[in-house]
Design a protein around this motif. Structure first.
Motif, PDB file in Angstrom:
ATOM      1  N   PHE A 196      45.154  39.904  34.695  1.00  0.00           N
ATOM      2  CA  PHE A 196      44.644  38.690  35.339  1.00  0.00           C
ATOM      3  C   PHE A 196      43.195  38.896  35.785  1.00  0.00           C
ATOM      4  O   PHE A 196      42.339  38.024  35.573  1.00  0.00           O
ATOM      5  N   ALA A 197      42.926  40.053  36.406  1.00  0.00           N
ATOM      6  CA  ALA A 197      41.569  40.346  36.878  1.00  0.00           C
ATOM      7  C   ALA A 197      40.594  40.455  35.714  1.00  0.00           C
ATOM      8  O   ALA A 197      39.455  39.976  35.786  1.00  0.00           O
ATOM      9  N   SER A 198      41.039  41.076  34.623  1.00  0.00           N
ATOM     10  CA  SER A 198      40.175  41.248  33.454  1.00  0.00           C
ATOM     11  C   SER A 198      39.857  39.907  32.797  1.00  0.00           C
ATOM     12  O   SER A 198      38.715  39.651  32.421  1.00  0.00           O
ATOM     13  N   GLU A 199      40.864  39.051  32.684  1.00  0.00           N
ATOM     14  CA  GLU A 199      40.665  37.738  32.054  1.00  0.00           C
ATOM     15  C   GLU A 199      39.634  36.909  32.803  1.00  0.00           C
ATOM     16  O   GLU A 199      38.836  36.192  32.202  1.00  0.00           O
ATOM     17  N   ARG A 200      39.637  37.020  34.132  1.00  0.00           N
ATOM     18  CA  ARG A 200      38.745  36.196  34.950  1.00  0.00           C
ATOM     19  C   ARG A 200      37.495  36.941  35.411  1.00  0.00           C
ATOM     20  O   ARG A 200      36.664  36.390  36.138  1.00  0.00           O
ATOM     21  N   ARG A 254      44.801  38.375  45.456  1.00  0.00           N
ATOM     22  CA  ARG A 254      44.773  37.270  46.427  1.00  0.00           C
ATOM     23  C   ARG A 254      45.062  35.933  45.732  1.00  0.00           C
ATOM     24  O   ARG A 254      45.874  35.137  46.211  1.00  0.00           O
ATOM     25  N   GLU A 255      44.397  35.707  44.617  1.00  0.00           N
ATOM     26  CA  GLU A 255      44.575  34.444  43.904  1.00  0.00           C
ATOM     27  C   GLU A 255      46.000  34.299  43.406  1.00  0.00           C
ATOM     28  O   GLU A 255      46.605  33.222  43.509  1.00  0.00           O
ATOM     29  N   ILE A 256      46.549  35.389  42.873  1.00  0.00           N
ATOM     30  CA  ILE A 256      47.917  35.357  42.345  1.00  0.00           C
ATOM     31  C   ILE A 256      48.910  34.999  43.443  1.00  0.00           C
ATOM     32  O   ILE A 256      49.755  34.114  43.280  1.00  0.00           O
ATOM     33  N   ARG A 257      48.807  35.694  44.578  1.00  0.00           N
ATOM     34  CA  ARG A 257      49.836  35.501  45.600  1.00  0.00           C
ATOM     35  C   ARG A 257      49.755  34.121  46.259  1.00  0.00           C
ATOM     36  O   ARG A 257      50.783  33.464  46.457  1.00  0.00           O
TER      37      ARG A 257
END
Length: 439
Positions: free
Chosen positions: A87-91, A100-103
Motif C-alpha cells: 500500500f505504501a509503495s503504490e502511493r 494510518r490511512e489503512i486503519r
C-alpha cells in the motif's frame, strides 16, 4: 481511575451507554486499559484490530491475543489483514502514513456497515503533547496547538485527560494483560524520538514542566478560539460577495494586526497555504497590481485596490448552435434562443444579446476567447483585441478566464455577457432578430 473515567465521559457527554461503539485496539497497554474501563462503565462496544503484517509472528500474536480477549468478554471481534508495505509503495508514502490511512479508512467503513455510534481511540494526555510537538516541528499555526479533539466527527478519545503513568498504574494494579509492540522502543520515528529522548529531557528541566506545558497549550487553544470568533466577524463585515467572486478591499487588510493570519484563515478553505498568505500580503504592500495566485481550485488576483477570489473555471469545450435549437447551456447559466420580428424593443442588458438574424450564418459557435481574438465593439468602427477590451472594462483577471464568445463563420458576434459586435447589431433595416436571453 474508573470513577474519574465515568465522571469524565458523563460530564462531557462523550459516550452514551444506550449505543454501541467500535473500539480500535492494538492490544497495547492504552487500548487494553480503555477496553477495561469501557466494560466497567457499561459502554457497549465491538473491537476492531488491524494486522499490518509488519512484525511477522509478533503481529499474528497481537491478533490472537485480542481475539481471545474479545471471546472471553463476549465482544464482537473484527480484524483486517493489511498489505501495508505494498500500500505504501503504490502511493509513494511512508509506512507510518500507509498504516494510518489503512486503519482509519477501515474503521470508518466498519462503523458504517455495523451502524455503530462512533470509533473510540485510546489516545491519552502524553499522546496529545507528542502530537502538538510534532505539529510544531512540521510548522504550524495556532490550530496546531489544539492537538487532538476529544470528539471530532465519529472519532472519540475519552482518555485524553489521563496520563500514560496513570494508565500504566491502572493496568498493573488490575493485572490487565497487554501486548508490547517492540517497534515502540525504536527511535527511528519522530514520535518515538520525542517520547523517549526529547520530552523526557524537557520534563527534567522542572518538576512542573509537563503540567505547565499542558496549561500553556490550553490557554493558547482558548486564545485561538477567541481569534476564530473575531475572524468570523471580520470576514462577514469585510469580504464582499459579488457575482460568484469574493472581494476584499486592501484598506481592510493592509496595516491590520495579524493580517497574514486573517488572509490565511480566509483563503485556507480554498486550498491556499500559510506561505502563500504571506506572499499575498507582501504583494498587497508592494502594490503589484495584476499579480495572480493559484490554489488547486481557486485563483486570487490583486486587482488595483482589492483582492478578488474566484474558482478556477472548468475547461470549456466549444459548442455549436444550429438553426433549430431553442436553448443552450453555459457554466454561467441557461440561455433561451428566440427569433423575433425586427420591430421588437431592444434588450440592452449586458447579459443578453439581440442580433440581426439575417447577418448570421448557422451553425453558430461558442468557445472561450483566445489571445489574438478581435472584434468591433458596438458603437465603434475599428477592431479591438478582446484582451484590451476586457482591460478597458476593468474585468478582473480571475474573471477573464471564463469569458466566452459567440461566432458566426469565425467572426465574433458577441462577447458573451459584455457587448455585441457592431456588425451584428439591429438596425432600422433589420427584419428578424436573434434574441439570446439568459434565464
Amino acid at each position: 481511575m474508573v470513577e474519574a473515567f465515568i465522571r469524565h465521559i458523563r460530564n462531557k457527554s462523550i459516550l452514551d451507554p444506550s449505543k454501541t461503539y467500535l473500539l480500535a485496539s492494538s492490544g497495547g497497554m492504552d487500548s487494553m486499559c480503555l477496553g477495561n474501563l469501557l466494560t466497567k462503565a457499561e459502554i457497549p462496544f465491538e473491537i476492531a484490530h488491524v494486522n499490518f503484517q509488519l512484525r511477522a509472528k509478533e503481529s499474528d500474536g497481537d491478533e490472537n491475543f485480542l481475539r481471545n480477549w474479545a471471546n472471553s468478554f463476549g465482544k464482537t471481534f473484527h480484524v483486517h489483514h493489511a498489505e501495508t508495505y505494498a500500500f505504501a509503495s503504490e502511493r509513494n508514502i511512508s509506512t507510518q502514513m500507509a498504516a494510518r490511512e489503512i486503519r482509519y479508512d477501515w474503521f470508518e467503513k466498519l462503523r458504517v456497515e455495523r451502524n455503530l455510534a462512533g470509533i473510540i481511540l485510546a489516545h491519552h494526555e502524553d499522546d496529545q503533547i507528542e502530537t502538538i510537538f510534532l505539529n510544531l516541528l512540521r510548522g504550524t499555526g495556532i490550530e496546531g496547538i489544539y492537538g487532538m479533539a476529544e470528539r471530532r466527527g465519529w472519532l472519540i478519545r475519552p482518555l485524553l485527560p489521563f496520563a500514560r503513568e496513570e494508565i500504566k498504574a491502572y493496568i498493573l494494579e488490575n493485572q490487565i494483560e497487554w501486548r508490547e509492540d517492540s517497534s515502540n522502543e525504536k527511535t527511528d520515528y519522530k514520535r518515538n524520538k520525542l517520547r523517549h529522548i526529547s520530552l523526557p529531557a524537557l520534563y527534567s528541566t522542572a518538576d512542573d514542566a509537563k503540567s505547565n506545558l499542558l496549561n500553556s497549550f490550553a490557554r493558547l487553544k482558548d486564545t485561538g478560539k477567541a481569534f476564530a470568533v473575531l475572524f468570523e466577524s471580520w470576514k462577514i463585515e469585510k469580504i464582499q460577495d459579488s457575482d460568484g467572486l469574493q472581494i476584499l478591499p486592501l484598506t481592510d487588510i493592509l496595516r491590520k494586526a495579524g493580517a497574514t493570519s486573517l488572509l490565511y484563515f480566509w483563503l485556507r478553505p480554498f486550498g491556499f497555504n500559510s506561505d502563500q498568505a504571506q506572499d499575498i500580503l507582501e504583494t498587497c504592500q508592494s502594490g503589484d497590481s495584476g499579480k495572480l495566485f493559484e490554489s488547486p481550485s481557486h485563483l486570487l488576483n490583486l486587482d488595483r485596490d482589492r483582492l478578488i477570489l474566484a474558482p478556477i473555471p472548468s475547461q470549456f469545450d466549444s459548442i455549436s448552435i444550429s438553426e433549430s435549437d431553442i436553448e443552450f447551456l453555459l457554466p454561467e447559466g441557461k440561455y433561451e434562443i428566440l427569433k423575433l420580428e425586427g420591430k421588437e424593443a431592444l434588450d440592452k442588458t449586458r447579459q443578453n444579446a439581440m442580433l440581426d438574424l439575417e447577418r448570421l450564418s448557422f451553425p453558430l459557435e461558442i468557445r472561450s476567447w483566445q489571445e489574438g481574438d478581435r472584434f468591433i465593439p458596438l458603437g465603434m468602427k475599428n477592431t479591438k483585441k478582446i484582451s484590451d477590451f476586457l482591460i478597458d472594462l476593468k474585468v478582473p483577471v480571475v474573471k477573464k478566464h471564463a469569458v466566452k464568445v459567440l461566432l458566426s463563420e469565425g467572426q465574433i458576434a458577441w462577447v458573451i455577457g459584455f457587448r455585441i459586435a457592431d456588425w451584428a447589431k439591429s438596425t432600422a433595416a433589420t427584419r428578424k432578430l436573434l434574441y439570446l436571453k439568459k434565464r
